[in-house]
Design a protein around this motif. Structure first.
Motif, PDB file in Angstrom:
ATOM      1  N   ARG A 136     104.783  27.223  67.256  1.00 39.54           N
ATOM      2  CA  ARG A 136     105.662  26.307  66.464  1.00 39.54           C
ATOM      3  C   ARG A 136     105.905  27.157  65.005  1.00 39.54           C
ATOM      4  O   ARG A 136     105.156  27.663  64.546  1.00 39.54           O
ATOM      5  N   GLU A 157     108.762  23.967  61.796  1.00 36.83           N
ATOM      6  CA  GLU A 157     108.404  22.854  62.802  1.00 36.83           C
ATOM      7  C   GLU A 157     107.186  22.319  62.528  1.00 36.83           C
ATOM      8  O   GLU A 157     106.627  21.058  62.635  1.00 36.83           O
ATOM      9  N   GLU A 205     107.823  19.870  59.775  1.00 39.11           N
ATOM     10  CA  GLU A 205     108.517  18.712  60.084  1.00 39.11           C
ATOM     11  C   GLU A 205     107.511  17.632  60.915  1.00 39.11           C
ATOM     12  O   GLU A 205     107.413  16.596  60.715  1.00 39.11           O
ATOM     13  N   ASP A 206     106.541  18.453  61.306  1.00 36.83           N
ATOM     14  CA  ASP A 206     105.437  17.489  62.231  1.00 36.83           C
ATOM     15  C   ASP A 206     104.385  16.784  61.105  1.00 36.83           C
ATOM     16  O   ASP A 206     104.003  15.642  61.372  1.00 36.83           O
ATOM     17  N   THR A 208     101.438  18.277  60.393  1.00 34.20           N
ATOM     18  CA  THR A 208     100.230  18.457  60.759  1.00 34.20           C
ATOM     19  C   THR A 208     100.130  19.973  61.349  1.00 34.20           C
ATOM     20  O   THR A 208     101.003  20.281  62.004  1.00 34.20           O
TER      21      THR A 208
END
Length: 290
Positions: free
Chosen positions: A40, A44, A47-48, A50
């Protein structure tokens, strides 16, 4: 007209099948970027919300789980700050030495902070960020049979190593006649050594020094405090994940300005090693001391 409808229906089915195949190129843990690697990007991860960080769970004082079930140690202290400054939560993934590279390549973790020594061979499979610690190999043994050299080895004796570590690689290459007992985890290696299955245990000198200090009353000594060349400990990311590696490098540089890793040492390692080793072990700002 019927033939035309059949042709259009067939064409639509082909397009839909291609779309499903394209959507299936992503892993549950990350996006397929190139070859076999899955990772990732920095965006990314943000955005997640975590970040998945691989650490040891049984290598006190660098990465371990305490009596409350919480991760602690030098690498964990760094991981907490890294996640905080990135603005995400951290999910710790327990790793062993032998599966660190696999966990990166399959997207199980975004970063490895598990006392990972930089080597040319490993750099072909993962991308290392800048270092945050110095390390050498060392050998611990019992004082009534202290091992001070690996030359003229007794072929009936063996040395304990942990699979996937630089100790295994170094001894296999430079002392191929020395029998090795290989274990997957630090816990099993320590247990075997304490049970007397081998006359010595070779590992990072930080690890064997800690073991000898913690078990001095049992007669353990580090007869070889430095074996081979001095190396670096650094974060690792999946090969090609430049956005994450570059961000970590900038983070390490910024943390160096506040002497973060000295504070980390004093909070997590000083009780084990004292302060005499601090300046020789700590790397600030990604610049390894010569």
């Amino acid at each position: 007209m019927k033939n035309l409808k059949k042709f259009l229906a067939l064409s639509l089915a082909v397009v839909l099948a291609a779309g499903v195949t394209a959507c299936g190129s992503s892993s549950d843990n990350g996006s397929q970027k190139s070859g076999k690697e899955v990772y990732r990007t920095l965006d990314e991860i943000k955005e997640d919300g975590t970040i998945n960080i691989g650490v040891f769970s049984d290598k006190n004082p660098f990465g371990y789980v305490d009596e409350n079930g919480d991760y602690q140690g030098y690498d964990v202290y760094f991981a907490e700050r890294l996640a905080k400054d990135m603005g995400v939560k951290v999910n710790y993934v327990s790793t062993e030495a032998a599966n660190r590279i696999e966990y990166l390549q399959t997207g199980k973790v975004d970063v490895i902070l598990a006392n990972f020594t930089v080597t040319e061979e490993r750099a072909e499979e993962v991308d290392f960020a800048d270092p945050y610690m110095n390390v050498s190999l060392g050998v611990v043994s019992k004082e009534d049979n202290e091992i001070t050299t690996l030359d003229d080895w007794n072929k009936d004796d063996s040395v304990i190593v942990i699979s996937g570590t630089t100790a295994e690689t170094y001894l296999t290459k430079n002392y191929p006649d020395i029998p090795l007992q290989k274990f997957d985890s630090y816990a099993t290696a320590k247990e075997a050594f304490e049970n007397g299955t081998s006359v010595a245990w070779a590992n990072d000198n930080t690890e064997v020094l800690a073991f000898a200090l913690q078990n001095a009353d049992k007669g353990y000594v580090v007869g070889i405090p430095e074996l081979g060349s001095s190396d670096s400990i650094a974060p690792a990311v999946t090969k090609g994940n430049d956005t994450l590696r570059d961000w970590i490098n900038e983070e390490i540089k910024t943390l160096g300005e506040e002497q973060f890793f000295h504070a980390d040492y004093e909070a997590t390692l000083a009780d084990t090693y004292g302060l005499d080793y601090e300046d020789s072990l700590v790397v600030e700002g990604g610049k390894k001391s010569e």
